[in-house]
Design a protein around this motif. Structure first.
Motif, PDB file in Angstrom:
ATOM      1  N   GLN A 178       0.832  -1.200   0.000  1.00 30.13           N
ATOM      2  CA  GLN A 178       0.000   0.000   0.000  1.00 30.13           C
ATOM      3  C   GLN A 178       0.870   1.254   0.000  1.00 30.13           C
ATOM      4  OE1 GLN A 178      -3.654  -0.578   0.032  1.00 30.13           O
ATOM      5  NE2 GLN A 178      -2.537  -2.414  -0.604  1.00 30.13           N
ATOM      6  N   ALA A 179       0.420   2.270  -0.723  1.00 33.38           N
ATOM      7  CA  ALA A 179       1.125   3.547  -0.721  1.00 33.38           C
ATOM      8  C   ALA A 179       1.033   4.160   0.674  1.00 33.38           C
ATOM      9  CB  ALA A 179       0.525   4.485  -1.754  1.00 33.38           C
ATOM     10  N   ARG A 180       2.120   4.793   1.114  1.00 36.08           N
ATOM     11  CA  ARG A 180       2.093   5.459   2.409  1.00 36.08           C
ATOM     12  C   ARG A 180       1.330   6.777   2.280  1.00 36.08           C
ATOM     13  NH1 ARG A 180       7.925   4.688   5.479  1.00 36.08           N
ATOM     14  NH2 ARG A 180       8.134   2.437   5.131  1.00 36.08           N
ATOM     15  N   PRO A 181       0.266   6.957   3.045  1.00 38.44           N
ATOM     16  CA  PRO A 181      -0.511   8.194   2.929  1.00 38.44           C
ATOM     17  C   PRO A 181       0.237   9.374   3.550  1.00 38.44           C
ATOM     18  CG  PRO A 181      -1.353   6.870   4.708  1.00 38.44           C
ATOM     19  CD  PRO A 181      -0.293   6.039   4.052  1.00 38.44           C
ATOM     20  N   SER A 182      -0.157  10.568   3.145  1.00 39.96           N
ATOM     21  CA  SER A 182       0.391  11.790   3.730  1.00 39.96           C
ATOM     22  C   SER A 182      -0.689  12.415   4.604  1.00 39.96           C
ATOM     23  CB  SER A 182       0.821  12.774   2.637  1.00 39.96           C
ATOM     24  OG  SER A 182       1.294  13.972   3.200  1.00 39.96           O
ATOM     25  N   THR A 183      -0.468  12.413   5.915  1.00 37.24           N
ATOM     26  CA  THR A 183      -1.425  12.956   6.869  1.00 37.24           C
ATOM     27  C   THR A 183      -0.685  13.778   7.914  1.00 37.24           C
ATOM     28  OG1 THR A 183      -1.364  11.202   8.541  1.00 37.24           O
ATOM     29  CG2 THR A 183      -2.733  10.800   6.587  1.00 37.24           C
ATOM     30  N   LYS A 184      -1.422  14.290   8.884  1.00 38.25           N
ATOM     31  CA  LYS A 184      -0.806  15.055   9.974  1.00 38.25           C
ATOM     32  C   LYS A 184       0.083  14.166  10.836  1.00 38.25           C
ATOM     33  CE  LYS A 184      -4.979  14.476  12.811  1.00 38.25           C
ATOM     34  NZ  LYS A 184      -6.035  15.178  13.586  1.00 38.25           N
ATOM     35  N   PHE A 185      -0.003  12.824  10.663  1.00 39.30           N
ATOM     36  CA  PHE A 185       0.835  11.887  11.435  1.00 39.30           C
ATOM     37  C   PHE A 185       2.091  11.467  10.681  1.00 39.30           C
ATOM     38  CE2 PHE A 185      -3.596  11.097  12.810  1.00 39.30           C
ATOM     39  CZ  PHE A 185      -3.474  11.490  14.133  1.00 39.30           C
ATOM     40  N   SER A 186       2.255  11.961   9.458  1.00 37.86           N
ATOM     41  CA  SER A 186       3.406  11.563   8.639  1.00 37.86           C
ATOM     42  C   SER A 186       4.718  12.013   9.281  1.00 37.86           C
ATOM     43  CB  SER A 186       3.286  12.144   7.237  1.00 37.86           C
ATOM     44  OG  SER A 186       2.138  11.657   6.589  1.00 37.86           O
TER      45      SER A 186
END
Length: 259
Positions: A251-259
């Motif tokens: 799975q692609a690593r998402p970009s979020t406020k937790f990145s």
């Protein structure tokens, strides 16, 4: 922009700020003393992730407010007068703001209490932690038979065919795995404890591989709030920080406020 709120009352927007009437009874305490109590709270989305509560002036114990010299400026809300709050033997500086001349008319007769400055917040009779709950956020926890594998630096640290998938509005799907399916020998309890108003308090875990410690990669809710009991005691890893394989597909690593 305007429209009818899904909660109750009128919803309006100005720039990035959205204002909406709420329906829950709301109370805030400091030092065990009631500071504000209302059945007509206003939710204000000052940031995109969750709203902030404002109280009608009449529902705030204004005798507990001590005016300060500071001014809180907001491009959308205007200039606000700041107050300290003195209650229960405690003094919380900068804990209240009033935007008397705000370009947003609904805010002019309201008081904003700083969430972290208060000791306790209650929606109806249930205590709420971290921040106000967003009425548009939904959390679904579903049992699944999909195959989930978690790798850290190429080492498999967890693998399960009976995960619980948690879907929370605005965030990527999270995969919660039973501890017997996790290499707990590689996990170390971290000092970090995080809080979620929908799930409760979570304890963080780090992963040690060889001599390297990968900090705060996973978490677990040992005693989640009643609506999230399905994930009690399970382990989840940050999709943003480690590799997840779902049914064999990376799975692609998402970009979020937790990145």
């Amino acid at each position: 922009m305007g429209g009818v709120s899904a909660t109750t009352g009128l919803s309006t927007s100005r720039g990035r700020v959205r204002v909406e009437a709420g329906a829950k009874r709301l109370r805030a305490y400091l030092g065990g003393e009631l500071v504000a109590d209302t059945v007509h709270p206003t939710l204000v989305w000052e940031a995109p992730y969750y709203p902030t509560y404002y109280f009608p002036l009449a529902d705030v114990r204004t005798e507990l407010l001590l005016e300060e010299e500071g001014v809180a400026h907001s491009p959308s809300r205007g200039d606000g007068r700041t107050f300290a709050v003195s209650a229960g033997g405690k003094l919380a500086k900068g804990a209240a703001i009033r935007y008397e001349d705000s370009p947003i008319a609904q805010l002019r007769e309201l008081i904003r209490l700083e969430w972290s400055a208060m000791d306790g917040w209650f929606e109806e009779d249930e205590e709420v932690f971290t921040h106000a709950r967003d009425p548009y956020t939904r959390v679904d926890i579903l049992a699944s038979s999909r195959h989930v594998r978690v790798d850290v630096d190429g080492v498999t640290v967890a693998e399960s065919q009976s995960p619980r998938l948690l879907f929370e509005t605005g965030l990527p799907a999270r995969y919660y795995l039973p501890k017997p399916h996790v290499r707990m020998d590689l996990l170390e309890l971290a000092d970090t404890v995080t809080h979620c108003p929908y799930k409760g308090a979570a304890q963080a875990f780090s992963v040690r591989l060889g001599g390297k410690l990968h900090e705060n990669l996973a978490w677990s809710y040992s005693a989640p709030l009643p609506e999230s009991q399905k994930i009690a005691g399970l382990i989840a890893f940050y999709n943003e920080k480690v590799d997840h394989y779902l049914d064999g597909v990376l799975q692609a690593r998402p970009s979020t406020k937790f990145s």
